[in-house]
Design a protein around this motif. Structure first.
Motif, short mmCIF file in Angstrom:
data_model
loop_
_atom_site.label_atom_id
_atom_site.label_comp_id
_atom_site.label_asym_id
_atom_site.label_seq_id
_atom_site.Cartn_x
_atom_site.Cartn_y
_atom_site.Cartn_z
N VAL A 158 51.47 -59.42 -9.23
CA VAL A 158 51.13 -58.04 -8.90
C VAL A 158 52.36 -57.14 -8.81
O VAL A 158 52.37 -56.03 -9.39
N PRO A 159 53.45 -57.54 -8.13
CA PRO A 159 54.63 -56.65 -8.10
C PRO A 159 55.23 -56.40 -9.48
O PRO A 159 55.71 -55.29 -9.76
N VAL A 160 55.20 -57.40 -10.33
CA VAL A 160 55.75 -57.23 -11.67
C VAL A 160 54.90 -56.23 -12.46
O VAL A 160 55.43 -55.35 -13.16
N VAL A 161 53.58 -56.33 -12.34
CA VAL A 161 52.69 -55.39 -13.03
C VAL A 161 52.91 -53.97 -12.50
O VAL A 161 52.96 -53.01 -13.27
N GLU A 162 53.06 -53.84 -11.20
CA GLU A 162 53.27 -52.52 -10.60
C GLU A 162 54.62 -51.93 -10.97
O GLU A 162 54.80 -50.70 -10.89
N SER A 163 55.56 -52.77 -11.40
CA SER A 163 56.89 -52.27 -11.77
C SER A 163 56.98 -51.79 -13.20
O SER A 163 58.01 -51.23 -13.61
N LEU A 164 55.93 -52.00 -13.99
CA LEU A 164 55.96 -51.57 -15.39
C LEU A 164 56.18 -50.06 -15.49
O LEU A 164 55.54 -49.28 -14.79
N ALA A 165 57.07 -49.67 -16.38
CA ALA A 165 57.35 -48.25 -16.61
C ALA A 165 56.28 -47.70 -17.55
O ALA A 165 56.27 -48.01 -18.75
N VAL A 166 55.38 -46.88 -17.02
CA VAL A 166 54.26 -46.33 -17.79
C VAL A 166 54.52 -44.86 -18.06
O VAL A 166 54.88 -44.10 -17.14
N ASP A 218 51.35 -77.22 -12.20
CA ASP A 218 52.74 -77.60 -12.45
C ASP A 218 53.47 -76.60 -13.36
O ASP A 218 54.61 -76.82 -13.74
N ALA A 219 52.82 -75.50 -13.70
CA ALA A 219 53.42 -74.53 -14.62
C ALA A 219 54.58 -73.79 -13.96
O ALA A 219 54.65 -73.65 -12.72
N ASP A 220 55.50 -73.30 -14.78
CA ASP A 220 56.57 -72.42 -14.32
C ASP A 220 55.95 -71.04 -14.11
O ASP A 220 55.73 -70.29 -15.06
N LEU A 221 55.66 -70.69 -12.86
CA LEU A 221 54.92 -69.46 -12.58
C LEU A 221 55.69 -68.20 -12.95
O LEU A 221 55.09 -67.19 -13.33
N ASP A 222 57.00 -68.25 -12.84
CA ASP A 222 57.78 -67.08 -13.25
C ASP A 222 57.64 -66.85 -14.76
O ASP A 222 57.54 -65.70 -15.22
N ALA A 223 57.63 -67.95 -15.52
CA ALA A 223 57.43 -67.82 -16.97
C ALA A 223 56.03 -67.31 -17.28
O ALA A 223 55.83 -66.51 -18.20
N VAL A 224 55.04 -67.76 -16.50
CA VAL A 224 53.67 -67.28 -16.68
C VAL A 224 53.60 -65.78 -16.45
O VAL A 224 53.01 -65.03 -17.24
N VAL A 225 54.20 -65.32 -15.37
CA VAL A 225 54.18 -63.90 -15.04
C VAL A 225 54.84 -63.08 -16.14
O VAL A 225 54.33 -62.02 -16.55
N GLU A 226 55.97 -63.55 -16.64
CA GLU A 226 56.65 -62.84 -17.71
C GLU A 226 55.79 -62.82 -18.98
O GLU A 226 55.72 -61.81 -19.68
N GLY A 227 55.12 -63.93 -19.26
CA GLY A 227 54.25 -63.98 -20.42
C GLY A 227 53.10 -63.00 -20.31
O GLY A 227 52.75 -62.32 -21.29
N ILE A 228 52.51 -62.90 -19.12
CA ILE A 228 51.39 -61.95 -18.92
C ILE A 228 51.90 -60.51 -18.98
O ILE A 228 51.23 -59.63 -19.54
N ARG A 229 53.07 -60.27 -18.44
CA ARG A 229 53.63 -58.92 -18.48
C ARG A 229 53.77 -58.43 -19.92
O ARG A 229 53.39 -57.30 -20.25
N LEU A 230 54.27 -59.31 -20.78
CA LEU A 230 54.49 -58.91 -22.17
C LEU A 230 53.21 -58.95 -22.99
O LEU A 230 52.91 -58.02 -23.75
N GLY A 246 47.36 -36.94 -21.35
CA GLY A 246 47.35 -38.18 -22.10
C GLY A 246 46.25 -39.12 -21.65
O GLY A 246 45.57 -38.90 -20.65
N TYR A 247 46.09 -40.20 -22.41
CA TYR A 247 44.97 -41.12 -22.22
C TYR A 247 45.43 -42.42 -21.55
O TYR A 247 45.30 -43.51 -22.10
N PHE A 248 45.96 -42.30 -20.36
CA PHE A 248 46.55 -43.44 -19.67
C PHE A 248 45.56 -44.12 -18.73
O PHE A 248 44.67 -43.48 -18.16
N VAL A 249 45.73 -45.43 -18.59
CA VAL A 249 45.10 -46.22 -17.53
C VAL A 249 46.20 -47.08 -16.93
O VAL A 249 46.99 -47.70 -17.66
N LEU A 250 46.28 -47.11 -15.61
CA LEU A 250 47.32 -47.90 -14.96
C LEU A 250 47.11 -49.39 -15.24
O LEU A 250 45.97 -49.86 -15.34
N PRO A 251 48.20 -50.15 -15.40
CA PRO A 251 48.05 -51.60 -15.61
C PRO A 251 47.30 -52.22 -14.43
O PRO A 251 47.63 -51.96 -13.28
N THR A 252 46.29 -53.01 -14.76
CA THR A 252 45.30 -53.44 -13.77
C THR A 252 45.17 -54.96 -13.72
O THR A 252 45.16 -55.62 -14.77
#
Length: 508
Positions: free
Chosen positions: A325-333, A282-294, A381-387
């Motif tokens: 997954v699309p939100v994670v892939e959209s992160l500016a790294v 019953d969770a607000d999945l958009d809010a969950v995704v935003e929380g995980i993104r941050l 640099g010492y980067f790893v893509l968001p996974t």
């Protein structure tokens, strides 16, 4: 050898963005109110993790350097402890104002040394200032048991005292903010401090000490750079250090606690975490995704409270992944120097990047599937893509151990009791979050979760007024809030016998 290179204070780095002239500057310790080159002859490079290039060198402190810093702190202690809470509060408020006037410099220095995006670095500076301001107020309002007659004819009172010289050992992921979380209550309570920043990220700690020399008496705050095995151990075993406070890995905490145990020295430990993110149908999945993104990918996942282990109800697993997954892939790294639009920077070092990649390799070998990321990008640099890792087998290493990188695992559950058991089934007990629109569940579950902080429909939100710290392998003691003041002080019971020597009857 350091003699052939220029020794300078951090201020001369020009905000940390370039070395001095054609040389790599060697930064000095800060002892007894001034920069000090110490007794050692070695230094080690400090890197910009976004480029992999050295930006300075930090002295490798010695036990003799620690002894000098502790002696300065010990000498400053009597005068500092005798100041009234108001006097110490006034000093801390002036210290906060000094840091605020240098906020942008500190943010850029923090960013270039840690690789964190500039907006996040600015948040850290703001949190640093707020911590000092809060502790200035809190020390003037401490409460204790009321004085009274608890034994007939005698009046008891509680006195709260500073413990003495406190050693503060800070980590590389939030070097400035965790320094403030320590020195704020340490100094407010009337103690003096010797701080050892991570050898990888010493720049803002040294710069803060330089700036605060304008308002702090000499010796109240000292900084010795170097490794944990040398400087940290010397602090933990020094007979004039009353308490050692550590924020770092479980291994670091164990080493310090073991060394301090030989002298029955008090320790304060804020260690690792493996935060479960419990997502109900019953969770607000958009809010969950935003929380995980941050909270999962902010600071490149290098956070002991990161939202790194998602436990999602089976019925909404596919839908959550579809949105996540699309939100994670959209992160500016990228390199934070590119601008404020960068959302995720590099990991702190090559060694740590390789450690995270090792976790990913082993996860795939165990049968996990990479939904996105899972590798280091091309370039410097010492980067790893968001996974995001899915389809993990039960008990997989990636779901149990602290990866401390931009890696989020996703597991499923079908029953609430099973989800609670899975969440609690870890050695760590720092933080967790529950995502649900069911009010009764939201009120009930935090009490069933074995974590020092439990968020409901949020993750990694902090208030300076509220304590931060964990259970189990995540350590003991609390940062932030008035509880931190308790940790850095001691209680003394003073009892007055009111019996009159002339035999007079006591008055009612």
């Amino acid at each position: 050898m350091i003699e052939a290179q220029k020794q300078v204070p951090v201020a001369h780095l020009g905000g940390g963005l370039a070395p001095v002239g054609a040389e790599i500057a060697v930064l000095t310790h800060f002892v007894d109110g001034a920069g000090w080159k110490g007794t050692g002859t070695e230094a080690q490079p400090v890197f910009n993790p976004a480029t992999g290039q050295p930006i300075a060198q930090a002295l490798s402190g010695t036990p003799a350097d620690v002894a000098q810093a502790v002696a300065a702190a010990k000498e400053a202690f009597p005068g500092w402890r005798q100041r009234t809470p108001k006097d110490r509060a006034d000093v801390l408020l002036r210290a906060a104002a000094v840091l605020e006037s240098h906020a942008e410099e500190l943010a850029h220095l923090e960013s270039v040394n840690t690789g964190k995006p500039i907006p996040l670095a600015r948040d850290d500076v703001a949190g640093t200032i707020d911590t000092l301001q809060f502790m200035a107020g809190a020390i003037r309002t401490q409460l204790s048991l009321s004085a009274g007659e608890y034994v007939t004819g005698r009046t008891s009172m509680i006195v709260r005292e500073p413990v003495g010289v406190v050693a503060a050992i800070t980590p590389w992921n939030y070097p400035l903010l965790t320094a403030a979380w320590k020195i704020g209550p340490i100094l407010a309570a009337g103690n003096t401090c010797v701080m050892k920043p991570s050898e990888q990220t010493p720049l803002t700690s040294l710069r803060m000490a330089e700036l605060l020399a304008e308002v702090l008496p000499a010796g109240v705050l000292n900084v010795v750079t170097g490794t944990g095995s040398v400087v940290g151990e010397a602090l933990a075993t020094h007979p004039d250090v009353a308490l050692v406070s550590v924020t770092g890995s479980v291994r670091s905490g164990q080493a310090v606690a073991s060394a301090a145990a030989t002298m029955l020295k008090r320790v304060h430990l804020e260690l690792g975490g493996k935060a479960p993110v419990m997502v109900f149908a019953d969770a607000d999945l958009d809010a969950v995704v935003e929380g995980i993104r941050l909270a999962g990918f902010g600071n490149s996942g290098q956070d002991c409270g990161a939202a790194c282990r998602v436990l999602v109800e089976q019925s909404v697993h596919d839908e959550l992944l579809k949105r996540l997954v699309p939100v994670v892939e959209s992160l500016a790294v990228g390199d934070p120097a590119a601008g404020d639009h960068i959302e995720m920077g590099p990991l702190v070092s090559k060694a740590h990047r390789d450690s995270v990649l090792g976790f990913l390799d082993r996860a795939v070998a165990e049968g996990a599937r990479v939904a996105t990321g899972g590798r280091a990008p091309e370039g410097d640099g010492y980067f790893v893509l968001p996974t995001v890792l899915v389809d993990l087998p039960d008990g997989a290493e990636a779901t149990r151990e602290e990866i401390f990188g931009p890696v989020v695992t996703v597991e499923t559950f079908t029953a609430e009791d099973g989800a609670v058991e899975a969440a609690n089934g870890t050695a760590y007990g720092l933080s967790a979050s529950v995502w649900t629109e069911d009010a009764r569940r939201a009120a009930d579950l935090p009490g069933r979760l074995d974590f020092g902080t439990v968020w409901v429909n949020d993750h990694l939100a902090f208030a300076t007024e509220m304590p931060w710290g964990g259970f189990k392998s995540s350590g003991y003691g609390r940062d932030l809030s008035v509880y931190a003041l308790d940790d850095y002080s001691r209680t003394k019971h003073v009892m007055f016998n009111r019996a009159r020597s002339d035999g007079e009857t006591e008055q009612a």
